[in-house]
Design a protein around this motif. Sequence first.
Motif, PDB file in Angstrom:
ATOM      1  N   LYS A 192       4.042  -5.641   0.345  1.00 36.63           N
ATOM      2  CA  LYS A 192       2.768  -5.886  -0.343  1.00 36.63           C
ATOM      3  C   LYS A 192       3.045  -6.436  -1.738  1.00 36.63           C
ATOM      4  O   LYS A 192       2.436  -7.414  -2.171  1.00 36.63           O
ATOM      5  N   SER A 193       3.986  -5.819  -2.437  1.00 36.48           N
ATOM      6  CA  SER A 193       4.243  -6.267  -3.818  1.00 36.48           C
ATOM      7  C   SER A 193       4.915  -7.637  -3.836  1.00 36.48           C
ATOM      8  O   SER A 193       4.634  -8.460  -4.697  1.00 36.48           O
ATOM      9  N   GLN A 201       2.524 -10.506  -3.533  1.00 37.57           N
ATOM     10  CA  GLN A 201       1.762 -10.799  -4.753  1.00 37.57           C
ATOM     11  C   GLN A 201       2.662 -11.331  -5.869  1.00 37.57           C
ATOM     12  O   GLN A 201       2.180 -11.646  -6.957  1.00 37.57           O
ATOM     13  N   THR A 236       4.777 -13.592  -8.268  1.00 38.16           N
ATOM     14  CA  THR A 236       4.615 -15.004  -8.667  1.00 38.16           C
ATOM     15  C   THR A 236       5.818 -15.527  -9.444  1.00 38.16           C
ATOM     16  O   THR A 236       5.891 -16.712  -9.752  1.00 38.16           O
TER      17      THR A 236
END
Lengths: 122, 221
Positions: free
Chosen positions: B124-125, B128, B130
């Motif tokens: 999940k991390s 996300q 970037t």
Amino acid sequence: MRARVGGLASTLLAFGLCSCSPDNGSGYIEIKSTPPSAAVTLYLDSVRLDPIKNGTALLRQKVGVSKLQIDADGGNLAVLCSIDVKKNRITSVTISTLSRPARCLCGRLSGTDAAGNRTCIG
Amino acid sequence: MSRSACNVLMRIPLGLWTALLVLMLATAPGLARAQADKSAPELRTADDDFSRQLSELKRTFADLSKKFEDSAQTIEHLNSAEGARKEIEELREHVGKLLGAVADNGAVGGLGSKALRRADEKLKSLEQETRYKQEDKQFLIDRWRELKGATEGAIKELEGARKEFSDLLRKLQTNEDFIDELLQIREHQRAIDVIHTLTGGIRDASEKLKNLLGAIKTPGA
């Protein structure tokens, strides 16, 4: 120095006593839920159990009688049945939520079988 | 050291010194390991504990498989119901140890769920994230997905093992109880027949353990 030696002796004595405490071993409890998808919150004595996956849970439990409980009205716990855990033996219990209130069905039952006073044995 | 301090030390019994020495030796490696763990907590992968426990469990499978074969051989030639009961009791203890490890609240079972949760959180991390180049990020995601898949596979095998072990334990205890009942009515020969029949089940369990040994893959290995 004398105090230190005294402290050390007490520590060693406590260590010795701890290691001598009787260990009656552990046994196992198999809990099945009917229907398998039933979402019930169960407690073994006061320990809340994780939700039952795929309708079956297997728990290691110290030898002795434990109470299987369920959430009841007013935030209280209601005893479903008692489970007599014996060393290296497995005790099977089925929790049926098909009727209200939920019921505990023993794989093998001890002598008494009154509601709330049911004891499952392994 | 002052003379009075020496006098106090001299008065301490030799047994107490020995106990102290044993205690120090026993705790020293643990302290060193704790120190090492503290210095590099981030270097451990998510499924380290699970993989280690799983490897230990697999070693136990191999030992137990051998023990089952030996027991089956012993029981086959036993002519005393009492001796067989003792053998069954020992087997129950061995099966119990394995069951304890794979139980929902056992060491391996708990670590498996923990490793899986960690892999989910990590995925999940990373999705996300970037900061990294797309290909680098994808590489990390793919590796975590692989790890998650392997962990799920190992957990599934363990669930199978749990069922096998609980069935075996139930079989052993039921047979033991039946033998007890037979002995109470002095049906010794019948009790021995029951015991001999049990050897098939024990050999079967040994085979299943061997199969499990090959089926359970340690994640990240």
